[in-house]
Design an enzyme around this catalytic site. Structure first.
Site: not given
Ligand code: PEP
Ligand code: MG
Length: 598
Positions: A213, A320, A360, A458, A481-482, A492, A529
């Site tokens: 954190h 988000r 989102r 994703e 990211n996902d 991740r 994104c």
């Molecule tokens: C992603 O997964 O790339 C994304 C933008 O959403 P989050 O990071 O909120 O999962």
């Molecule tokens: Mg995501």
């Protein structure tokens, strides 16, 4: 003034210099004096209380716990409006821990059954809990052990009648006001919050990982930090001069004049580079051959909109919304009402002054649990998260959709649905939007009838079944990211597999390229994104793949624009085609690096 201070009065002089290596968690360089944050001594007094004293000892502990509750509540109430969202969430975590019977009741039983004094009972219980946490494989969960220890330290401090020492007031003995760098074994986010308005410019801790954190708060405060320094709080002394290199995860104590000069030069160069970038704010994001690129902002709360505008964002590409549902402190037991949500969405829409805001829908689960949800899933990242959760909670989803639709009467709004993989999920989502619209029509409430609805791409399955999406959706947004997490099967947030998290893996690159191409073919917008969109080392590669919409944290936007201004699409497209055919990681990495020099 202690005698040693005088010797430490001037940087680059007299004291023996040493360097520590740890984990970089928040970028940049800071130079200042060490402020050692004294942890409550876990080395507490041990004694047995007489039978007739037991209930008084129990009460002593109960009162200390109640006092910490009040302190945390006050911290929450005093949270500055512009405090990063995570800070509220972290206080909530500590309140939850403190309320857990494992902390609030088990030590009382120890006092009653073993007649231990309050401090000893609490430490005994914490030791037992810590041992259980050490058994946990999941690195993210294992790091929560620190939260428990921080909460226990707060209670111990009250019991022992000691408080955290306040940071020293700069003495002004040098040519310039020295800034302070906090050095501690561990820092709880709540303690850090208490120091937020003081002049401290860096963090160094003995423990912690990328996802502790404290690391998250440091990043959100944009202050250089390094954690996992193991002995820092023992080796560094109060008021020592310290350099924190948040890019390399290096801490230099009592630097020599030469090293200090080098770091000051690097620091000045970074500040200068940031200032230079500001000049690009109004420059149109156009490539050398004249193609306009859309640069959007990722935001967590409406209060992030001014930063997005300051960076010259064309709109919000990712709001988000789950951050409205998290970190709600005393209100944590209920989700925000339709009106509360509507106010927040409208606030973002109005703040963006006519630019589109892509909201989102709730993406909770995995590392973003709703405050009141049980965390029982074995593989939360593969569990009931995002749209799966919303479709399982239709009333909650409908409430959010109505709130978003109502905000669409005040400016351009787009709806973005996360984690879609199946056609029926898309259809059910669209159906729910139609229902929400019908309900508003019935109540004569205005909204944008032709609001656009898009899908996050994703999950690899989505990227491999694009016709299913382009047929039903108005736009796509790639969540890299996902997408990386699910394509490469790595958590991740788990630092133990962080080295496998590779955006340049050929499988990842091809899924991204396929999505961009499918959107272009169908004539619908495709954005990225995820974090890749804000990484300047990847801007040219994404342009070469055909990406024309980038959405990122506002702080990254101008640097990405700078890359765009220097890019020639024709050359990049040819080179990128070759990169997408390559299968050797070394070749890919080298070719991507070469794009920078075109
Ligand atoms: C992603 O997964 O790339 C994304 C933008 O959403 P989050 O990071 O909120 O999962
Ligand atoms: Mg995501």
């Amino acid at each position: 003034m202690p005698e040693s201070r005088a010797g430490r009065g001037h940087p680059g002089k007299s004291m023996a210099s040493f360097t520590l290596h740890g984990i970089p968690v928040s970028r940049g360089i800071s130079i200042g004096r060490a402020h050692l944050l004294t942890p409550a001594a876990l080395d507490v007094k041990h004694y047995l209380v007489a039978e007739e004293q037991v209930e008084a000892e129990v009460k002593r502990l109960q009162e200390a716990i109640a006092q910490v509750h009040r302190t945390l509540q006050d911290l929450w109430t005093d949270l500055p409006k512009d405090a990063p969202t995570e800070l509220g969430a972290f206080i909530d975590v500590h309140v939850l821990i403190l309320s857990d019977p494992m902390i609030s009741e088990a030590p009382l039983d120890i006092i009653r059954s073993r007649h231990y004094n309050a401090e000893w009972a609490l430490v005994t219980q914490i030791d037992e809990l810590s041992a259980q946490f050490d058994e946990i494989e999941d690195a993210y969960l294992r790091e929560r052990k620190q939260d428990i220890q921080q909460v226990a330290e707060r209670v111990l401090k009250v019991l022992m009648g000691t408080e955290l020492s306040a940071p020293p007031v700069p003495t002004g003995e040098d040519h310039f006001q020295p800034q302070m760098i906090v050095v501690a074994h561990d820092i709880s986010p709540a303690d850090m919050l208490a120091f937020r308005d003081r002049s401290f410019v860096g963090f160094v801790t003995d423990v912690g990982g990328q996802n502790s954190h404290t690391a998250i708060v440091a990043r959100s405060l944009d202050i250089p930090a390094a954690v996992g320094m193991s002995q820092a709080s023992r080796l560094v002394e109060q008021d020592d001069w310290v350099i924190v290199d948040g890019d390399a995860g290096v801490v230099i104590c009592n630097p020599s004049a030469l090293v200090l000069e080098q770091y000051r030069a690097r620091q000045a160069a970074l500040i200068k580079a940031r200032k230079r970038l500001l000049k690009l704010k109004k420059t149109p994001a156009v490539t050398r051959d004249g193609t306009s690129i859309t640069l959007l902002a990722n935001i967590e709360l409406p209060d992030d909109c001014p930063a997005a505008l300051d960076a010259g964002a064309h709109g919000v590409g990712l709001f988000r919304s789950e951050f409205l549902f998290m970190g709600r402190g005393a209100q944590a037991l209920r989700v925000p009402s339709e009106d509360e949500q509507f106010e927040q969405y409208r606030k973002a829409v109005l703040a963006m002054k006519g630019r589109a805001v892509t909201i989102r829908t709730l993406d909770v689960g995995a590392d973003k649990p709703l405050d009141q949800t049980e965390h029982t899933a074995l593989n939360p990242a593969l569990g009931l998260r995002a749209i799966r959760y919303c479709l399982a909670e239709p009333q909650l989803f409908l409430t959010q959709l109505r709130a978003i639709l109502r905000a669409s009467a005040f400016g351009k709004v787009r709806i973005l649905i996360p984690m879609l993989a199946h056609a029926f999920e898309i259809d059910q989502s669209l159906n729910m939007i139609a229902q929400a619209k019908a309900q508003l029509r019935e109540q004569n409430i205005k909204f944008d009838e032709s609001i656009e609805v898009g899908a996050m791409i994703e999950i690899p399955a989505a990227a491999l079944a694009l016709p299913m999406f382009v047929k039903r959706m108005d736009f796509l947004s790639i969540g890299t990211n996902d997408l990386i997490q699910y394509t490469l099967a790595i958590d991740r947030v788990d630092y133990e597999v962080a080295h496998l998290y590779n955006p340049l893996h050929p499988a990842v690159l091809n899924l991204i390229a396929m999505t961009i191409a499918a959107g272009a073919k169908a004539g619908i917008d495709v954005a990225v994104c995820g974090e890749m969109a804000g990484d300047v080392k990847l801007t040219r590669l994404l342009l070469g793949m055909g990406l024309r919409e980038f959405s990122m944290h506002p702080a990254q936007l101008l640097a990405v624009k700078q890359e765009i201004l220097a890019s020639d699409l024709k050359t990049l497209t040819t080179r990128t085609r070759r990169i997408l055919r390559a299968m050797e990681p070394g070749d890919i990495a080298e070719a991507v690096e070469q794009l920078q020099s075109l």
